[in-house]
Design a protein around this motif. Structure first.
Motif, short mmCIF file in Angstrom:
data_model
loop_
_atom_site.label_atom_id
_atom_site.label_comp_id
_atom_site.label_asym_id
_atom_site.label_seq_id
_atom_site.Cartn_x
_atom_site.Cartn_y
_atom_site.Cartn_z
N ARG A 74 25.36 -8.42 58.93
CA ARG A 74 26.60 -7.73 59.30
C ARG A 74 27.82 -8.28 58.58
O ARG A 74 28.95 -8.07 59.02
CB ARG A 74 26.82 -7.85 60.83
N GLY A 75 27.65 -8.99 57.51
CA GLY A 75 28.77 -9.61 56.81
C GLY A 75 29.56 -8.62 55.97
O GLY A 75 29.09 -7.53 55.64
N ASN A 76 30.77 -9.03 55.62
CA ASN A 76 31.64 -8.26 54.73
C ASN A 76 31.76 -8.97 53.39
O ASN A 76 32.08 -10.17 53.35
CB ASN A 76 33.03 -8.08 55.33
N VAL A 77 31.50 -8.25 52.33
CA VAL A 77 31.56 -8.81 50.98
C VAL A 77 32.75 -8.18 50.27
O VAL A 77 32.85 -6.95 50.16
CB VAL A 77 30.26 -8.53 50.20
N TRP A 78 33.67 -9.01 49.78
CA TRP A 78 34.90 -8.56 49.14
C TRP A 78 34.87 -8.94 47.65
O TRP A 78 34.75 -10.11 47.32
CB TRP A 78 36.12 -9.20 49.80
N ALA A 79 34.98 -7.94 46.79
CA ALA A 79 35.09 -8.18 45.35
C ALA A 79 36.57 -8.23 44.99
O ALA A 79 37.28 -7.22 45.08
CB ALA A 79 34.38 -7.09 44.56
N ILE A 80 37.05 -9.41 44.60
CA ILE A 80 38.47 -9.65 44.36
C ILE A 80 38.65 -10.19 42.95
O ILE A 80 37.88 -11.05 42.51
CB ILE A 80 39.05 -10.64 45.40
N GLY A 81 39.67 -9.70 42.27
CA GLY A 81 39.95 -10.18 40.92
C GLY A 81 41.18 -9.50 40.36
O GLY A 81 41.78 -8.62 40.98
N ALA A 82 41.54 -9.90 39.16
CA ALA A 82 42.70 -9.33 38.49
C ALA A 82 42.38 -7.93 37.98
O ALA A 82 41.23 -7.48 37.99
CB ALA A 82 43.15 -10.23 37.34
N GLN A 83 43.42 -7.24 37.55
CA GLN A 83 43.23 -5.91 36.98
C GLN A 83 42.38 -5.98 35.72
O GLN A 83 42.55 -6.86 34.89
CB GLN A 83 44.59 -5.28 36.66
N VAL B 92 31.78 0.57 49.70
CA VAL B 92 30.61 1.07 48.97
C VAL B 92 29.43 1.10 49.93
O VAL B 92 29.04 0.06 50.47
CB VAL B 92 30.31 0.20 47.74
N GLU B 93 28.88 2.28 50.13
CA GLU B 93 27.80 2.45 51.09
C GLU B 93 26.44 2.31 50.43
O GLU B 93 26.25 2.64 49.26
CB GLU B 93 27.91 3.84 51.75
N GLY B 94 25.48 1.82 51.21
CA GLY B 94 24.08 1.86 50.82
C GLY B 94 23.64 0.82 49.81
O GLY B 94 22.51 0.89 49.33
N VAL B 95 24.50 -0.13 49.46
CA VAL B 95 24.10 -1.14 48.47
C VAL B 95 23.49 -2.35 49.16
O VAL B 95 22.43 -2.84 48.75
CB VAL B 95 25.31 -1.55 47.61
N LEU B 96 24.14 -2.85 50.20
CA LEU B 96 23.63 -4.01 50.92
C LEU B 96 22.77 -3.55 52.10
O LEU B 96 23.00 -2.49 52.68
CB LEU B 96 24.80 -4.86 51.42
N PRO B 97 21.77 -4.33 52.48
CA PRO B 97 20.88 -3.92 53.58
C PRO B 97 21.56 -4.04 54.94
O PRO B 97 22.62 -4.65 55.09
CB PRO B 97 19.71 -4.91 53.45
N SER B 98 20.91 -3.42 55.94
CA SER B 98 21.36 -3.45 57.33
C SER B 98 22.81 -2.96 57.44
O SER B 98 23.18 -1.97 56.84
CB SER B 98 21.20 -4.86 57.89
N GLN B 99 23.66 -3.67 58.20
CA GLN B 99 25.03 -3.25 58.42
C GLN B 99 26.03 -4.04 57.59
O GLN B 99 27.23 -4.00 57.87
CB GLN B 99 25.37 -3.40 59.91
N LEU C 191 30.05 -3.75 51.55
CA LEU C 191 30.57 -4.20 50.26
C LEU C 191 31.85 -3.44 49.97
O LEU C 191 31.88 -2.21 50.06
CB LEU C 191 29.54 -3.97 49.15
N PHE C 192 32.92 -4.16 49.62
CA PHE C 192 34.23 -3.56 49.38
C PHE C 192 34.70 -3.86 47.95
O PHE C 192 34.63 -5.02 47.50
CB PHE C 192 35.28 -4.11 50.36
#
Length: 595
Positions: free
Chosen positions: A315-324, A361-368, A371-372
């Protein structure tokens, strides 16, 4: 009467019936005995519209006042919050809230026309006869050309493409923004409000932070503010967790993208050690792991996905963060293809600021697990933030870097286009090796420092581009000086780098000490660091301009103008030489009759 003559009989009958209808309607409405009786199924009758107004509105060319359009709030929160995004349509390509009322506002989209998959592109193989020069030999011989079999799966896949805003559509198909004026209406992305408070919260689901950094522009794309925030949060929550309190400790994965742009001879072990050192100096002290990946060639994606799935849990949240333009959207699209072939629809373009809002982004990571993809963080110290789209294309590194090495003495300078200059002022040795690592589209020039002022006046915006245009240099800012003292212990490899954010770097190789000076535009971040790539080219560049399309084009233009001026001067001199002869002949002709 004249107007009636110009009409056909059918049109006259139509106009006559309308005029009679209007006259009878006006007579009935003006009658005092006329009352409107509501029908039984209309308990609350409304006032019927005035036919005269409707008639005038239908045939008049004057626009009528329309109801004010509802303006959506220009936010960049995207769809990270299910409660607020359920009623708003979000672009799956960039994350902006979509609207179809005003094309001059961000998020505008148009609904595509409905297509029947049975007939869509059924006759795409046919061409008009007018475009054919002559009939083909197969038709002359009487042969029948069968159309290619239509792949229904491909048609359905094309029809199922997601609906995106016009900005994403233009970036995907044409590589540019459709309306640059709309970019100025976008509000700044509030990282602290949207993501920062979630990462700093002691409660909630587990957070995994992907710090995405560009390998070819590490210092310019490293998110120092986010790194310090996450490191502070980890220290505070770890201490609270040890005391038995609630503490959500984020996990940090440092993802270095675009490693395919670096030379293949670079050792991965050495590069990872260099990355960890630069990350610690940038404020990231708590890194769980480092991943070196290439989204284009699928290098390192499997290990990255396994690590993300293990850390995020169910059930974790994954955040992709970086510069432009660090490659976040491209990385997530590659992860989606790698995990079971699931296709994501994030917009990819070599344009800074492609993603506008948070995209779940839906359907990439398993379970609940979720990914953002987040909007690129703006680094005002990067040179790309000041350049136009055409200038950014020249600076953007899209191919594997190649070294361009000079062996120069004190009193000489090296230009990287019209954006940066390195002066070798003093040396404890005879010479120094200077290797330029930058886009191969950028022209270089090496010459004496005494002639540097004439380079700015005569060649900036011409042979040295960007800036594109003679007056663009003044628009980029003031040309300022920064001094560096370096030392090295080997002639065989580069010891130090002088890097400029968003542009490239000078690699310096010497066995001794040197005092160097860098000239660039005010506000551009220039740092001194340990050498990233210690190798240099075996073939040295010569003095003058490097061979490039920009230099050759500018030379042709200057040579053309020079030839035209010389031709004009020659023509003028010929006229001056022929003028006395013509005057003498005219004088003799005038004098001959009198004699």
């Amino acid at each position: 009467m004249l107007a009636a003559r110009s009409q056909t009989l059918s049109n006259l009958k139509y106009l006559r019936s309308i005029s009679c209808l209007a006259r009878s309607f006006a007579t009935s409405s003006s009658s005092p005995h006329h009352t409107s009786t509501p029908k039984p199924h209309q308990p609350n009758p409304t006032k019927s519209p005035d036919f005269r107004f409707t008639f005038r509105h239908y045939f008049s060319s004057n626009p009528t006042s329309s109801s004010p359009k509802q303006s959506l709030p220009l936010t960049r929160d995207g769809n990270y919050d299910e409660a607020t995004s359920s009623n708003l349509l979000v672009c799956p390509g960039c994350g902006i809230h979509m609207q179809e009322s005003d094309p001059k506002h961000p998020g505008f989209f148009t609904k595509p026309s409905q297509k029947d998959p049975r007939t869509y592109r059924l006759h795409a193989h046919l061409e008009p006869v007018a475009q054919e020069s002559e009939f083909s030999d197969s038709l002359k011989k009487g042969l029948v050309i069968e159309p290619k079999s239509h792949d229904s799966d491909a048609v359905f896949a094309e029809l199922k493409k997601p609906l995106v805003c016009v900005r994403c559509h233009s970036l995907r198909n044409y590589g540019k923004v459709k309306d640059p004026t709309v970019e100025n209406l976008l509000p700044d992305f509030d990282f602290d409000h949207t993501i920062g408070r979630k990462l700093g919260s002691a409660t909630g689901t587990r957070s995994v932070v992907l710090l995405v950094v560009d390998a070819a522009d590490f210092d310019g794309s490293f998110p120092k503010k986010v790194a310090r925030l996450v490191s502070t949060t980890i220290e505070e929550h770890s201490a609270a967790w040890k005391q038995g309190k609630s503490g959500n400790v984020p996990r940090v994965l440092l993802v270095v993208t675009k490693i395919d742009l670096l030379p293949s001879s670079l050792s991965p072990t050495r590069f990872e050690h260099w990355v960890r050192q630069r990350a610690r100096e940038g404020g990231s002290n708590k890194i769980t792991s480092v991943h070196l990946v290439s989204s284009v060639k699928d290098w390192g994606l499997k290990n990255l996905v396994d690590d993300v799935v293990a850390l995020a849990g169910s059930r974790g949240n994954v955040w992709a963060i970086g510069a432009q333009n660090a490659g976040k959207s491209t990385l997530i699209n590659s992860i989606g293809k790698h995990v079971g072939g699931k296709i994501t629809h994030l917009t990819e373009a070599p344009v800074p600021g492609t993603t506008l809002g948070i995209v779940r982004v839906e359907g990439v990571l398993p379970s609940q697990a979720k990914l953002f993809d987040t909007p690129g963080l703006l680094h005002p110290n990067q040179i790309t933030t000041r350049l136009t789209r055409e200038e950014q294309k020249l600076v953007h590194i899209s191919k594997e870097l190649k070294p361009r090495t000079y062996r120069i003495k004190a009193g000489h300078s090296v230009h990287i286009a019209g954006l940066m200059r390195l002066d070798v002022e003093e040396l404890s040795v005879d010479s120094i090796y200077v290797t330029v690592w930058a886009s191969l589209y950028l022209p270089l020039h090496m010459g004496k420092t005494d002639n540097a002022s004439t380079m700015v006046e005569e060649h900036f915006g011409r042979q040295l581009q960007p800036p594109i245009g003679e007056k663009r240099g003044k628009e980029l800012g003031e040309w300022v000086r920064k001094e560096f003292h370096v030392c090295g212990n080997s002639w065989d490899s580069s010891s130090m780098d002088i890097s400029a954010s968003g542009l490239g770097w000078f690699a310096l190789g010497l066995k001794g000490e040197a005092r160097l000076c860098v000239w660039t535009y005010d506000g551009l971040e220039v740092v001194l660091r340990n050498s990233l790539i210690p190798y240099r080219s075996q073939n040295f560049e010569v003095a003058g301009f490097t061979v490039s399309k920009i230099v050759s084009k500018a030379d042709r233009a200057s040579n053309k103008s020079l030839r035209q001026s010389e031709k004009g001067k020659k023509k003028l001199s010929n006229l001056k030489e022929s003028a006395p002869d013509e005057l003498a002949s005219l004088t003799s002709e005038a004098a001959s009759p009198s004699s």
